[in-house]
Design a protein around this motif. Structure first.
Motif, PDB file in Angstrom:
ATOM      1  N   UNK A  39      24.739   3.726  -0.170  1.00  0.00           N
ATOM      2  CA  UNK A  39      24.071   2.418  -0.206  1.00  0.00           C
ATOM      3  C   UNK A  39      22.563   2.582  -0.361  1.00  0.00           C
ATOM      4  N   UNK A  40      21.998   3.528   0.370  1.00  0.00           N
ATOM      5  CA  UNK A  40      20.554   3.797   0.241  1.00  0.00           C
ATOM      6  C   UNK A  40      20.193   4.235  -1.169  1.00  0.00           C
ATOM      7  N   UNK A  41      21.010   5.109  -1.750  1.00  0.00           N
ATOM      8  CA  UNK A  41      20.734   5.587  -3.104  1.00  0.00           C
ATOM      9  C   UNK A  41      20.789   4.452  -4.110  1.00  0.00           C
ATOM     10  N   UNK A 101      27.769  -6.677   2.269  1.00  0.00           N
ATOM     11  CA  UNK A 101      29.087  -6.692   2.908  1.00  0.00           C
ATOM     12  C   UNK A 101      30.067  -5.792   2.164  1.00  0.00           C
ATOM     13  N   UNK A 102      29.936  -5.786   0.833  1.00  0.00           N
ATOM     14  CA  UNK A 102      30.815  -4.937   0.045  1.00  0.00           C
ATOM     15  C   UNK A 102      30.552  -3.458   0.247  1.00  0.00           C
ATOM     16  N   UNK A 103      29.289  -3.088   0.522  1.00  0.00           N
ATOM     17  CA  UNK A 103      28.957  -1.664   0.665  1.00  0.00           C
ATOM     18  C   UNK A 103      29.383  -1.110   2.025  1.00  0.00           C
ATOM     19  N   UNK A 122      20.214   1.262  -3.487  1.00  0.00           N
ATOM     20  CA  UNK A 122      19.027   0.421  -3.268  1.00  0.00           C
ATOM     21  C   UNK A 122      17.810   1.029  -3.957  1.00  0.00           C
ATOM     22  N   UNK A 123      17.666   2.349  -3.840  1.00  0.00           N
ATOM     23  CA  UNK A 123      16.520   3.022  -4.449  1.00  0.00           C
ATOM     24  C   UNK A 123      16.538   2.904  -5.966  1.00  0.00           C
ATOM     25  N   UNK A 124      17.766   2.835  -6.550  1.00  0.00           N
ATOM     26  CA  UNK A 124      17.877   2.735  -8.015  1.00  0.00           C
ATOM     27  C   UNK A 124      17.707   1.309  -8.525  1.00  0.00           C
ATOM     28  N   UNK A 125      17.643   0.350  -7.612  1.00  0.00           N
ATOM     29  CA  UNK A 125      17.578  -1.064  -8.008  1.00  0.00           C
ATOM     30  C   UNK A 125      16.139  -1.563  -7.986  1.00  0.00           C
ATOM     31  N   UNK A 149      20.138   1.212  11.267  1.00  0.00           N
ATOM     32  CA  UNK A 149      19.666   2.442  10.630  1.00  0.00           C
ATOM     33  C   UNK A 149      19.164   2.164   9.213  1.00  0.00           C
ATOM     34  N   UNK A 150      19.921   1.348   8.482  1.00  0.00           N
ATOM     35  CA  UNK A 150      19.503   0.967   7.133  1.00  0.00           C
ATOM     36  C   UNK A 150      18.185   0.201   7.168  1.00  0.00           C
ATOM     37  N   UNK A 151      18.028  -0.678   8.160  1.00  0.00           N
ATOM     38  CA  UNK A 151      16.818  -1.493   8.275  1.00  0.00           C
ATOM     39  C   UNK A 151      15.580  -0.626   8.485  1.00  0.00           C
ATOM     40  N   UNK A 152      15.655   0.313   9.448  1.00  0.00           N
ATOM     41  CA  UNK A 152      14.454   1.115   9.736  1.00  0.00           C
ATOM     42  C   UNK A 152      14.178   2.115   8.627  1.00  0.00           C
TER      43      UNK A 152
END
Length: 485
Positions: free
Chosen positions: A221-223, A276-278, A225-228, A293-296
């Motif tokens: 999910x983080x990866x 929600x899907x991720x 987000x970084x690509x978007x 964790x995702x937030x921080x």
């Protein structure tokens, strides 16, 4: 008759009239009058029509000029100069007369003269002044060298003032442009410490709660987000709706920091359905920890991005400043004219807020050899004048091209224009079309000298209301650049 004889005796003691004949002295006393001034009385004001030539008989005159709203002391004329009071290098004869320059140029007085203490001056009407130069050659022999010294001295003062003004412009522009990235750095640095503390605490919880599959899901999910990238021309209302939906959903799942998470995802156009899907399939007790964790993580990355983006902006400003001032370089060098124009625009950006800038640069222009710092002062003066003529709003056009053996730079504006009767005089020293106190009358003259004498080029102007152009031509291949003088 007795008063005229006394006046003639006093005139004999003045260097300007030391060698006149008796008949010339008689004539001088017949066409002049004495005027007594008390402390603070004004002899003439800046901008008033020049009607008289003045000779100081007794006392002291203080000569001042209002420049950019500040009254500056130009000089003092006194019958009793004292060591250390700022008169070193001034010809002794220069203390005893004033007003000749505007009479010779046909303009108004270029400064204000006021009495300091009780003062007596001899007033010579304009026509009598011109008659005096013809009838009394010895007077012209003293007056003309002083006139030459005054023009040179005024140009040096104006050049120093222009340098100080350019430095002030540089400092103001740099401070204004540095404010945003510097503030971003300060905010990010202030927030980074608490963010790292939150990240450490959340990472400990996350590491103890998540299994390998859940950790892999969060990394993916983080990866993603970084690509978007953030959406182009996004609707602010739509993004606000995304953020509200994310915040509400993360809160329902038990997240402790839903708002930073919602803000970071909404900025990239990612909404509740995407999130929600991720995280589908995560255990209920692990999901809130995953969201925190995702937030921080996104918060920390956002602060790092702010620091990373501010650094190049600051570096670019420093580079523009270096290009403008040509720091750490030899005074005479090979350089790009368009780089100097762009650096000048960067330094003047705060003043150009309401101006549309059009660049029409010809491609592959050859470099010019000369003094880039001095030419940047020329560009600063021309652009500043153009913006003033437009009252800060209009179109500023910069053109560059190579014509024959010369680099040609044209700076155009859509301002009020230069009056036709003034167009032929704008490069004269002390001539200005600005209101009293808003110009020295030396800016264009100094620019003209920099272009014509320092770079062996030419400088011309053409103007109509709404269409004024200043044209500078600089030889690209010429004899060695000359010194000023």
């Amino acid at each position: 008759m007795k008063g005229a004889t006394h006046r003639g005796t006093r005139l004999r003691e003045i260097e300007l009239f030391a060698d006149v004949t008796d008949s010339q002295l008689d004539w001088l006393t017949s066409v002049t009058d004495e005027r007594s001034l008390r402390d603070g009385d004004i002899l003439f004001r800046d901008g008033d029509p020049a009607t008289q030539f003045h000779v100081l008989l007794e006392g002291e005159l203080v000569v001042t000029k209002v420049v950019d709203g500040r009254e500056e002391l130009l000089t003092r004329h006194t019958t009793r100069p004292r060591p250390g009071d700022g008169h070193e290098g001034k010809p002794s004869a220069a203390h005893r007369f004033t007003g000749e320059l505007p009479l010779l140029t046909g303009g108004g007085y270029v400064a204000t003269a006021a009495a300091s203490g009780d003062t007596v001056v001899l007033c010579c009407p304009k026509q009598a002044f011109f008659d005096m130069l013809v009838r009394c050659p010895s007077v012209a022999g003293v007056l003309l060298p002083v006139l030459a010294w005054r023009i040179t001295s005024s140009e040096v003062q104006a050049r120093n003032r222009a340098t100080v003004t350019a430095l002030g412009t540089l400092a103001a522009g740099l401070a204004h442009e540095l404010n945003n990235p510097a503030a971003a750095v300060a905010r990010a640095a202030q927030d980074l410490g608490p963010s790292v503390d939150r990240l450490a605490a959340t990472a400990q919880r996350w590491g103890g709660a998540a299994d390998d599959r859940e950790q892999a899901v969060l990394r993916e999910a983080l990866a993603e987000i970084a690509r978007t990238p953030p959406p182009v021309d996004a609707d602010p209302l739509a993004l606000a709706d995304l953020e509200d939906g994310l915040d509400d959903w993360a809160t329902e799942q038990g997240a402790q920091r839903p708002t930073p998470l919602a803000s970071a995802l909404a900025e990239r156009g990612l909404g509740q359905d995407w999130l929600a899907g991720r995280v589908t399939g995560m255990r209920p007790d692990v999901l809130p920890v995953a969201l925190d964790q995702l937030s921080v993580l996104l918060e920390a990355r956002g602060l790092a991005d702010q620091l990373q983006s501010a650094g190049p902006r600051i570096s670019a400003l420093v580079a523009a400043t270096r290009d403008y001032a040509n720091l750490d370089r030899a005074p005479q060098q090979e350089f790009s004219v368009t780089d100097g124009l762009d650096a000048t625009l960067t330094m003047l950006r705060p003043k150009l807020a309401g101006v549309r800038i059009v660049r029409e640069y010809a491609p592959e222009l050859p470099p010019v050899t000369g003094y880039p710092t001095e030419l940047n002062q020329v560009w600063t003066n021309l652009i500043d004048n153009a913006v003033d003529a437009m009252d800060g709003r209009g179109v500023l056009t910069l053109r560059t091209c190579f014509q024959g053996t010369c680099m040609t730079v044209e700076i155009g504006d859509t301002g009020c224009g230069i009056p036709a009767d003034a167009l032929s005089r704008i490069f004269e020293p002390f001539y200005t079309t600005k209101d009293v106190g808003k110009g020295t009358g030396l800016g264009l003259h100094l620019s003209y000298r920099i272009v014509t004498q320092r770079h062996e080029g030419s400088m011309t102007a053409r103007s109509a209301p709404g269409d004024t152009w200043m044209t500078v031509r600089i030889p690209v291949k010429s004899a060695p650049v000359k010194g000023d003088g």
